[in-house]
Scaffold this active site. Structure first.
Site, PDB file in Angstrom:
ATOM      1  N   ASP A   1      -4.171  -6.193   6.565  1.00 41.50           N
ATOM      2  CA  ASP A   1      -5.513  -5.717   6.227  1.00 41.50           C
ATOM      3  C   ASP A   1      -6.423  -6.914   5.930  1.00 41.50           C
ATOM      4  O   ASP A   1      -7.528  -7.049   6.478  1.00 41.50           O
ATOM      5  CB  ASP A   1      -5.386  -4.792   5.005  1.00 41.50           C
ATOM      6  CG  ASP A   1      -6.687  -4.119   4.626  1.00 41.50           C
ATOM      7  OD1 ASP A   1      -7.661  -4.223   5.386  1.00 41.50           O
ATOM      8  OD2 ASP A   1      -6.720  -3.469   3.553  1.00 41.50           O
TER       9      ASP A   1
ATOM     10  N   TYR B   1       0.847  -1.198   0.000  1.00 46.51           N
ATOM     11  CA  TYR B   1       0.000   0.000   0.000  1.00 46.51           C
ATOM     12  C   TYR B   1       0.883   1.249   0.000  1.00 46.51           C
ATOM     13  O   TYR B   1       0.416   2.340   0.314  1.00 46.51           O
ATOM     14  CB  TYR B   1      -0.899   0.040   1.238  1.00 46.51           C
ATOM     15  CG  TYR B   1      -2.010  -0.976   1.287  1.00 46.51           C
ATOM     16  CD1 TYR B   1      -2.300  -1.796   0.203  1.00 46.51           C
ATOM     17  CD2 TYR B   1      -2.795  -1.109   2.426  1.00 46.51           C
ATOM     18  CE1 TYR B   1      -3.321  -2.723   0.256  1.00 46.51           C
ATOM     19  CE2 TYR B   1      -3.831  -2.024   2.494  1.00 46.51           C
ATOM     20  CZ  TYR B   1      -4.079  -2.843   1.412  1.00 46.51           C
ATOM     21  OH  TYR B   1      -5.102  -3.754   1.481  1.00 46.51           O
TER      22      TYR B   1
ATOM     23  N   ASP C   1      -9.557  -8.976   8.504  1.00 47.85           N
ATOM     24  CA  ASP C   1     -10.964  -9.218   8.144  1.00 47.85           C
ATOM     25  C   ASP C   1     -11.304 -10.692   8.350  1.00 47.85           C
ATOM     26  O   ASP C   1     -12.341 -11.041   8.920  1.00 47.85           O
ATOM     27  CB  ASP C   1     -11.223  -8.861   6.669  1.00 47.85           C
ATOM     28  CG  ASP C   1     -11.643  -7.409   6.463  1.00 47.85           C
ATOM     29  OD1 ASP C   1     -11.188  -6.556   7.248  1.00 47.85           O
ATOM     30  OD2 ASP C   1     -12.408  -7.137   5.518  1.00 47.85           O
TER      31      ASP C   1
HETATM   32  N1  LIG Z   1     -11.505   1.787   7.322  1.00 46.42           N
HETATM   33  C1  LIG Z   1     -12.335   2.079   6.349  1.00 46.42           C
HETATM   34  O1  LIG Z   1     -12.925   3.141   6.347  1.00 46.42           O
HETATM   35  C2  LIG Z   1     -12.566   1.088   5.275  1.00 46.42           C
HETATM   36  C3  LIG Z   1     -13.323   1.463   4.207  1.00 46.42           C
HETATM   37  N2  LIG Z   1     -13.601   0.570   3.224  1.00 46.42           N
HETATM   38  C4  LIG Z   1     -14.499   1.045   2.179  1.00 46.42           C
HETATM   39  O2  LIG Z   1     -15.832   0.599   2.499  1.00 46.42           O
HETATM   40  C5  LIG Z   1     -16.579   0.448   1.293  1.00 46.42           C
HETATM   41  C6  LIG Z   1     -17.227  -0.932   1.241  1.00 46.42           C
HETATM   42  O3  LIG Z   1     -16.192  -1.905   1.186  1.00 46.42           O
HETATM   43  P1  LIG Z   1     -16.422  -3.462   1.212  1.00 46.42           P
HETATM   44  O4  LIG Z   1     -15.342  -4.061   0.445  1.00 46.42           O
HETATM   45  O5  LIG Z   1     -17.830  -3.769   0.853  1.00 46.42           O
HETATM   46  O6  LIG Z   1     -16.138  -3.925   2.730  1.00 46.42           O
HETATM   47  P2  LIG Z   1     -17.020  -3.768   4.046  1.00 46.42           P
HETATM   48  O7  LIG Z   1     -16.130  -4.081   5.179  1.00 46.42           O
HETATM   49  O8  LIG Z   1     -17.696  -2.441   4.078  1.00 46.42           O
HETATM   50  O9  LIG Z   1     -18.158  -4.875   3.937  1.00 46.42           O
HETATM   51  C7  LIG Z   1     -17.867  -6.264   3.732  1.00 46.42           C
HETATM   52  C8  LIG Z   1     -19.069  -7.102   4.193  1.00 46.42           C
HETATM   53  O10 LIG Z   1     -19.094  -7.097   5.632  1.00 46.42           O
HETATM   54  C9  LIG Z   1     -20.322  -6.583   6.105  1.00 46.42           C
HETATM   55  N3  LIG Z   1     -20.051  -5.735   7.271  1.00 46.42           N
HETATM   56  C10 LIG Z   1     -19.042  -4.868   7.428  1.00 46.42           C
HETATM   57  N4  LIG Z   1     -19.121  -4.240   8.586  1.00 46.42           N
HETATM   58  C11 LIG Z   1     -20.217  -4.722   9.205  1.00 46.42           C
HETATM   59  C12 LIG Z   1     -20.844  -4.463  10.449  1.00 46.42           C
HETATM   60  N5  LIG Z   1     -20.345  -3.571  11.334  1.00 46.42           N
HETATM   61  N6  LIG Z   1     -21.976  -5.135  10.761  1.00 46.42           N
HETATM   62  C13 LIG Z   1     -22.480  -6.044   9.917  1.00 46.42           C
HETATM   63  N7  LIG Z   1     -21.932  -6.348   8.726  1.00 46.42           N
HETATM   64  C14 LIG Z   1     -20.804  -5.687   8.367  1.00 46.42           C
HETATM   65  C15 LIG Z   1     -20.907  -5.773   4.952  1.00 46.42           C
HETATM   66  O11 LIG Z   1     -22.315  -5.686   5.055  1.00 46.42           O
HETATM   67  C16 LIG Z   1     -20.403  -6.541   3.746  1.00 46.42           C
HETATM   68  O12 LIG Z   1     -21.270  -7.592   3.444  1.00 46.42           O
HETATM   69  C17 LIG Z   1     -15.600   0.709   0.154  1.00 46.42           C
HETATM   70  O13 LIG Z   1     -15.758   2.046  -0.268  1.00 46.42           O
HETATM   71  C18 LIG Z   1     -14.234   0.511   0.792  1.00 46.42           C
HETATM   72  O14 LIG Z   1     -13.219   1.230   0.157  1.00 46.42           O
HETATM   73  C19 LIG Z   1     -13.192  -0.736   3.282  1.00 46.42           C
HETATM   74  C20 LIG Z   1     -12.424  -1.159   4.345  1.00 46.42           C
HETATM   75  C21 LIG Z   1     -12.006  -0.267   5.401  1.00 46.42           C
HETATM   76  C1  LIG Z   2      -9.009   2.246   4.456  1.00 44.37           C
HETATM   77  C2  LIG Z   2      -9.401   1.217   3.465  1.00 44.37           C
HETATM   78  C3  LIG Z   2      -9.840   1.796   2.170  1.00 44.37           C
HETATM   79  C4  LIG Z   2      -8.341   0.174   3.308  1.00 44.37           C
HETATM   80  C5  LIG Z   2      -8.437  -0.773   4.430  1.00 44.37           C
HETATM   81  O1  LIG Z   2      -9.185  -1.710   4.396  1.00 44.37           O
HETATM   82  C6  LIG Z   2      -7.655  -0.478   5.628  1.00 44.37           C
HETATM   83  O2  LIG Z   2      -6.580   0.075   5.510  1.00 44.37           O
HETATM   84  O3  LIG Z   2      -8.098  -0.814   6.734  1.00 44.37           O
END
Ligand SMILES: NC(=O)C1=CN([C@@H]2O[C@H](COP(=O)(O)OP(=O)(O)OC[C@H]3O[C@@H](n4cnc5c(N)ncnc54)[C@H](O)[C@@H]3O)[C@@H](O)[C@H]2O)C=CC1
Ligand SMILES: CC(C)CC(=O)C(=O)O
Length: 377
Positions: free
Chosen positions: A264, A154, A268
């Site tokens: 990362d 990254y 998960d």
């Molecule tokens: N730290 C951050 O702000 C992060 C942001 N993202 C961003 O989030 C957006 C969505 O990314 P995805 O790849 O879909 O990953 P995601 O982690 O948002 O979701 C993956 C799966 O897990 C479920 N999930 C996640 N958190 C949950 C919770 N608290 N309770 C119940 N179910 C939960 C979701 O409904 C989905 O089915 C993207 O824009 C991505 O870039 C992804 C990872 C980390």
């Molecule tokens: C912040 C996200 C977009 C990337 C990620 O999944 C993380 O760094 O935790």
């Protein structure tokens, strides 16, 4: 209550003068998607726990970030937000949906990366711990992933070193990774010091059979640092093998140290193995700053329905309280962290879980139950 085997405070927690309980100034950044559901839930629970611990109420400041900040300020992470963060004792960052931002914002370093880089938050500590009756794939899972937060694959997104991706033509994309001895030593010390407060075992995760120079250096430097901790047992796995062991035998791991992208992905997986990605907390820290942040993203598929699991954000917030407790030698705020964790434990044990853990509670209903439980633990 917290025990040695579940500790998550690390060496970035600086030694500090004993000053007793103080009023903490914390910022909240709601983010996108489920952020505005899980972050206020966590604030409510922290307030209840701080009151139950007899500590001084937290002074909260709400700051703009994410899609709403783009609309209002033309930046996903406004300069005024970064400046304000430098003035507080710590902050809660909700997830952002940066993959869905309009251009040019989608192509920019995302809000997490921007904040991690700005404040040098090099250690991303990500526990995965199964609850009693909590839907775990592997019962008894209780591990911590120590993720190097500035380098690896990254690099350009998150690093101080600045290599990363490039496209010499529209049909060719190239990715650079970077691993340095200095950053690896720094994160390795975090892992070994954390292991000393737990079960004294560190697993190094790498891919040195293929990525020989980069992750090979990571493995070798971690092993060298490990020699300074002869009381801590060390083993190592290739990342692909680590996923296999994690799915079947997550309960056999204690502390895992790994580079940025592997950490990362692995965190998960570990969260889900422990019961749900929705229970996987994290703290991003340096010696001077700390940010509570769930390991998951903004979950756009369930946003706005009050069904998100707030546990990851709640437990991340408890990790921030613990970091503050160590920094300011504050027993009352440590007690507040204990209360948050115990109240979540009790609420899950009583069966009030959200759908991702097999229950029927709403996000807000679960949070209300935890608030009530703070008076019973
Ligand atoms: N730290 C951050 O702000 C992060 C942001 N993202 C961003 O989030 C957006 C969505 O990314 P995805 O790849 O879909 O990953 P995601 O982690 O948002 O979701 C993956 C799966 O897990 C479920 N999930 C996640 N958190 C949950 C919770 N608290 N309770 C119940 N179910 C939960 C979701 O409904 C989905 O089915 C993207 O824009 C991505 O870039 C992804 C990872 C980390
Ligand atoms: C912040 C996200 C977009 C990337 C990620 O999944 C993380 O760094 O935790």
């Amino acid at each position: 209550m917290s025990t040695a085997s579940t500790a998550t405070t690390t060496a970035t927690t600086p030694a500090a003068p004993a000053v007793g309980s103080k009023q903490y100034s914390l910022a909240v950044l709601h983010g996108d998607g489920i952020g505005p559901e899980i972050v206020p839930a966590s604030v409510k629970i922290l307030d209840a726990a701080v009151a139950a611990a007899g500590a001084t109420p937290i002074a909260w400041t709400e700051l703009p970030l994410g899609r709403s900040a783009i609309d209002e300020y033309g930046e996903h992470t406004p300069t005024k937000t970064l400046d304000a963060l430098d003035e507080v004792d710590g902050w809660l960052l909700g997830p952002h949906d940066s993959a869905a931002y309009p251009e040019p914002y989608r192509s920019q370093l995302n809000p997490s990366g921007t904040i991690r880089k700005h404040f040098g938050l090099f250690a991303n500590i990500r526990p995965a711990k199964a609850f009693r009756g909590g839907n775990a794939i592997v019962e008894g899972t209780d591990l911590v992933i120590v993720r190097e937060n500035t380098e690896g694959f990254y690099a350009d997104r998150n690093t101080f070193a600045g290599t990363g991706e490039m496209m010499p033509t529209p049909d060719v994309a190239i990715m650079h990774g970077i691993i340095t001895r200095a950053a690896t030593e720094r994160i390795a010390h975090e892992a070994f010091q954390l292991a000393r407060t737990r079960d004294k075992r560190v697993t190094i995760v790498h891919k040195a059979n293929v990525l020989k120079m980069t992750t090979g250096l990571f493995r070798d430097v971690c092993r060298e640092v490990g020699k300074q901790y002869p009381d801590v047992a060390i083993n190592d796995f290739h990342i692909d093998a680590a996923t296999v062991h994690l799915v079947r035998r997550a309960d056999k791991f204690d502390v895992i140290v790994t580079e940025n992208m592997f950490g990362d992905i692995l965190s998960d997986l570990a969260g889900e193995v422990a019961g749900s990605l929705g229970i996987a907390p994290s703290i991003n820290s340096s010696a001077t700053h700390a940010m509570a942040q769930a390991s998951h993203g903004s979950a756009p598929d369930i946003a706005g329905r009050d069904i998100a699991n707030p546990i990851a954000m709640i437990l991340s917030s408890a990790m921030l309280l613990r970091w503050l407790a160590a920094k300011f030698d504050d027993e009352k705020i440590a007690r507040a962290a204990d209360i948050v964790e115990a109240a979540v434990d009790l609420t899950v044990a009583e069966g009030a879980t959200t759908p991702d853990m097999g229950g029927t509670s709403s996000c807000s209903g679960f949070a209300d139950a935890v608030v009530a439980a703070t008076a019973r633990v």
